[in-house]
Write an enzyme that holds these catalytic residues in place. Structure first.
Site, PDB file in Angstrom:
ATOM      1  N   TYR A  64      -7.423  21.199  18.292  1.00 26.74           N
ATOM      2  CA  TYR A  64      -8.782  21.222  18.987  1.00 26.74           C
ATOM      3  C   TYR A  64      -8.516  20.695  20.543  1.00 26.74           C
ATOM      4  O   TYR A  64      -9.399  20.696  21.328  1.00 26.74           O
ATOM      5  CB  TYR A  64      -9.706  20.419  18.437  1.00 26.74           C
ATOM      6  N   HIS A 119      -3.247  21.676   8.550  1.00 28.80           N
ATOM      7  CA  HIS A 119      -4.249  22.522   9.019  1.00 28.80           C
ATOM      8  C   HIS A 119      -4.365  23.992   8.517  1.00 28.80           C
ATOM      9  O   HIS A 119      -5.325  24.598   8.223  1.00 28.80           O
ATOM     10  CB  HIS A 119      -4.406  22.576  10.727  1.00 28.80           C
TER      11      HIS A 119
END
Length: 300
Positions: A64, A119
């Site tokens: 991110y 992730h």
């Protein structure tokens, strides 16, 4: 805006760690494509607002590019570390997890994270890739750099492969989860496997059926329940997760909306209402993320 002083309940994971059942996410809405573009002051201030309201569970990830903002917000908020539950994730640096966690901790200005996740499983070309990565995650936990370790976006085959050599069971699997994506599939039920191995479910995009998947078969039921409980349809969506012990990750840059979400702590859905949302939701399939990895009608 709801003026509520409500505490978000927690779920005990399989390693004894307690995780708040609602987390403040710094993903989709705040994603930065370039980590070198300077800090996003809006995200720092939004995170401080979330902390002020009692959202002590903060959900980030290296990809991110917002870990630095989380770190600044944590420092400026002056919330005691023991009150926080900080999650981050690794994928960009999956081949060097020891360096990845150290880099994340430096950006977060923390000595440890509460939860560290792989992730996604899609980096792997073999079971051994998944197993090697998980062994590195176990070392992160053993070194005290993460209190708990888990995965994200794993399907049943990925979990099964990981479990073949794991000495530490993943504590949680963070997946896209809402009534229009309940993860039944031809290879058996992902959620059944997770329940069997005491792997908790964390939902990202939990509001999907009340937002971007509209119109849909749940519209009338959500509206009726929202009217019954004097809340919004989004809060019904959050409560559907909470009442199933599913950790919900949501976000907003608006204080009013974050405050209103806390109304989800003021009521509980009846078992028949939870089941009815699930039953009606199963009439539609909607996947908002990772679409390229799945056939259009794949519900796994």
């Amino acid at each position: 805006m709801a003026n509520l002083n409500l505490q978000i309940p927690a779920l005990k994971l399989n390693d004894g760690t307690s995780i708040p059942l609602i987390g403040y996410g710094t993903g989709t809405a705040w994603y930065k494509s370039d980590s070198g573009g300077g800090v996003d002051r809006k995200l720092i201030d939004a995170t401080k607002t979330a902390l002020k309201l009692g959202y002590y569970h903060l959900d980030g990830a290296e990809v991110y590019n917002t870990e630095a903002e989380l770190g600044i917000a944590i420092q400026e908020s002056k919330v005691p570390r023991e009150k926080l539950f900080v999650t981050t994730k690794v994928i960009t640096s999956i081949k060097d997890i020891p360096n990845a966690i150290d880099t994340s901790l430096k950006k977060l200005q923390l000595d440890y994270v509460d939860l560290y996740l792989i992730h996604s499983p899609f980096f792997a070309s073999s079971d051994s890739d998944l197993q090697s990565a998980w062994a590195a995650m176990e070392k992160v936990k053993a070194d005290g750099k993460a209190r708990s370790i888990g995965v994200s976006n794993y399907l049943l085959p990925h979990l099964a492969a990981t479990m073949k050599t794991a000495t530490v069971t993943p504590s949680i699997n963070q997946i896209e989860y809402h009534p229009y994506l309940q993860h039944g599939g031809p290879d058996g039920s992902l959620l059944s496997y997770m329940k069997e191995h005491n792997i908790a479910n964390s939902a990202y995009a939990p509001l999907t059926a009340a937002t971007k998947a509209k119109p849909g078969p749940l519209d009338e039921l959500y509206a009726d329940l929202a009217k019954k409980y004097y809340v919004s349809e989004g809060e019904i969506a959050l409560r559907w997760c909470i009442d199933q012990d599913v950790v919900a990750i949501t976000t907003s840059g608006k204080e009013e909306r974050l405050s209103d979400y806390l109304r989800a702590m003021t009521f509980t859905l009846k078992p028949k209402e939870i089941n009815e949302i699930s039953r009606v939701g199963d009439k539609k399939h909607f996947r908002g993320f990772w679409k390229a990895k799945f056939d259009e009608d794949d519900r796994s």
